[in-house]
Enzyme design. Structure first.
Site, PDB file in Angstrom:
ATOM      1  CG  ASN A   1      -0.406   0.017   2.513  1.00  0.00           C
ATOM      2  OD1 ASN A   1       0.812   0.028   2.664  1.00  0.00           O
ATOM      3  ND2 ASN A   1      -1.249   0.039   3.525  1.00  0.00           N
TER       4      ASN A   1
ATOM      5  CG  HIS B   1       4.383   3.358   8.367  1.00  0.00           C
ATOM      6  ND1 HIS B   1       3.549   2.594   9.142  1.00  0.00           N
ATOM      7  CD2 HIS B   1       5.029   4.207   9.216  1.00  0.00           C
ATOM      8  CE1 HIS B   1       3.687   2.959  10.414  1.00  0.00           C
ATOM      9  NE2 HIS B   1       4.585   3.930  10.482  1.00  0.00           N
TER      10      HIS B   1
END
Length: 140
Positions: free
Chosen positions: A114, A117
């Site tokens: 994804n 962070h």
């Protein structure tokens, strides 16, 4: 308004896609200053230590393996409400749920890969920054 610092990691998938500069541009356009940065290939021990809070979760091993699969770009961002601002720029953890124009909507492949962070609170931001940077490596 509160000036804050937050830790940001551009994960291996986004580093591989060569979008570090595009992500940095988004930070800067949002008023966040990059006050420390390093590229690093995390060891298994470093990734396990960083994500230790998740060690009992079913996704822990896969997360660690992903985070050591290639280099990451780690930076400290500083600015007004930096934590919330960075989390807004990142978008939802699952890129399919992330708003259009967010980093994850534009660059992430999956809930696992994804792209980025970001610290979720002031106490975790301070802890995460200390994990990767000494005071002499931060210029703010």
């Amino acid at each position: 308004m509160t000036k804050q610092r937050t830790l940001s990691i551009i994960k291996p998938d986004a580093v591989e896609k060569n979008v570090i500069g595009e992500i940095y541009s988004r930070f800067e356009k949002a008023g966040l200053r990059i006050i420390a940065a390093k590229m690093k290939h995390l060891s298994k021990a470093e990734a396990e230590g960083f994500y230790a809070v998740h060690k009992d979760r079913p996704f822990f091993s896969a997360l660690v393996e992903f985070m050591i699969s290639g280099p990451v770009m780690i930076q400290v961002l500083e600015g007004e409400n930096a934590i919330a601002k960075n989390r807004e720029l990142m978008g939802a953890t699952n890129p399919k749920e992330a708003k259009a124009g967010t980093i994850r909507a534009d660059f992430a492949d999956s809930i696992d890969a994804n792209a980025v962070h970001g610290s979720d609170a002031e106490d975790t931001a301070a802890q995460e920054i200390r994990y990767f940077f000494s005071d002499t490596e931060i210029f703010g």
